[in-house]
Design an enzyme around this catalytic site. Sequence first.
Site, PDB file in Angstrom:
ATOM      1  N   GLY A  40      -3.959  -3.521   0.137  1.00  0.00           N
ATOM      2  CA  GLY A  40      -5.378  -3.408  -0.183  1.00  0.00           C
ATOM      3  C   GLY A  40      -6.032  -2.250   0.544  1.00  0.00           C
ATOM      4  O   GLY A  40      -6.677  -1.383  -0.061  1.00  0.00           O
ATOM      5  N   GLY A 210       8.989   9.112 -12.459  1.00  0.00           N
ATOM      6  CA  GLY A 210       7.594   9.257 -12.847  1.00  0.00           C
ATOM      7  C   GLY A 210       6.922   7.920 -13.131  1.00  0.00           C
ATOM      8  O   GLY A 210       7.181   6.929 -12.464  1.00  0.00           O
ATOM      9  N   ASP A 239       0.735   2.489  -3.445  1.00  0.00           N
ATOM     10  CA  ASP A 239      -0.683   2.154  -3.230  1.00  0.00           C
ATOM     11  C   ASP A 239      -1.552   3.406  -3.410  1.00  0.00           C
ATOM     12  O   ASP A 239      -2.648   3.341  -3.983  1.00  0.00           O
ATOM     13  CB  ASP A 239      -0.898   1.602  -1.816  1.00  0.00           C
ATOM     14  CG  ASP A 239       0.033   0.437  -1.499  1.00  0.00           C
ATOM     15  OD1 ASP A 239       0.465  -0.252  -2.438  1.00  0.00           O
ATOM     16  OD2 ASP A 239       0.319   0.233  -0.300  1.00  0.00           O
TER      17      ASP A 239
HETATM   18  O1  RIB Z   1       2.612  -1.051   0.315  1.00  0.00           O
HETATM   19  C1  RIB Z   1       2.768  -0.799   1.679  1.00  0.00           C
HETATM   20  C2  RIB Z   1       2.086  -1.875   2.483  1.00  0.00           C
HETATM   21  O2  RIB Z   1       2.721  -3.108   2.251  1.00  0.00           O
HETATM   22  C3  RIB Z   1       2.143  -1.682   3.975  1.00  0.00           C
HETATM   23  O3  RIB Z   1       1.087  -0.899   4.471  1.00  0.00           O
HETATM   24  C4  RIB Z   1       2.192  -3.101   4.509  1.00  0.00           C
HETATM   25  O4  RIB Z   1       1.083  -3.465   5.253  1.00  0.00           O
HETATM   26  C5  RIB Z   1       2.381  -3.994   3.290  1.00  0.00           C
HETATM   27  O5  RIB Z   1       1.230  -4.614   2.910  1.00  0.00           O
END
Ligand code: RIB
Length: 290
Positions: A40, A210, A239
């Site tokens: 998050g 990709g 993320d």
């Molecule tokens: O996607 C990476 C994240 O997964 C890390 O920062 C760790 O905290 C876990 O939540």
Amino acid sequence: MAIWNLGSINVDMVYALPHMPEPGETLAATSFDQGLGGKGANMSVAAARAGAHVCHIGAIGPEGKWTVDRLTEYGVDTRHIAQTDTPTGHAIIAVDPAGENQIILFPGANRALTDSQIGQALSAANSGDILLMQNETNMQAEAAKIGKQLGLRVAYAAAPFDANAVQAVLPFTDLLFLNEVEAAQLAGATGQAVQDLGVDDVIVTLGAKGARHFDARTNTVKDIPALSVTPVDTTGAGDTFTGYVLAALDRGLPMAQAMALAARAGALMVTRHGAADVIPDLKEVQEARF
Ligand code: RIB
């Protein structure tokens, strides 16, 4: 518009290892680092660094104030992060020389959010804003339902993968992010291909190959190529990609352009050690040479 991110906040404890440990093996790390992480928090920072107004909805424990301060420094609106008596979530991350990782999660305060906290936060959202979630907090289905009722565009990153968790939010989801393994797991659990789930936009990341966009409105599929880099740490790259896609969509870019920009951000991210603390900003992403 704004991105409302109901998301985890973790203290990442990162150990560089000569190789991933075998069952029963004791292994000395070659280095140790601690920083801000959590899927998050990483997505909030990525979207903020990509230029979006991001309001993080989350929870920390008594010792986690520094994580909130750091999110604020990185441009995230932290007014909807609750301080609880439950310890702040943390992650123990092993990284091998090829940049691959293994992660042990302690959810802690990330699973201590309340109905009223979600209601209060989302009452400040406007129709057309984006609500983003991942599977590291509680209250996902409740938030997705409220978000949909309020006319928000609901985005869900199905990580860490749990078939029940993703199926609980699917009826409210407009935009779904999966990696290749998660896409196969979801297809196995639902008996449906990802393009038949009734979700308008599904993005499947394919690592070095990709990412692929399935557009259910036009019944089209588009591939966005990856950039070639030598990874040192893949933590937070997915993320970063998600945060960048949403920030770009939020400012009106078409999906293909949003994904191409996000692919650059993700590629840059795997050349860096760490998570939220090292997510590149828009200028770096635009100017990077691959
Ligand atoms: O996607 C990476 C994240 O997964 C890390 O920062 C760790 O905290 C876990 O939540």
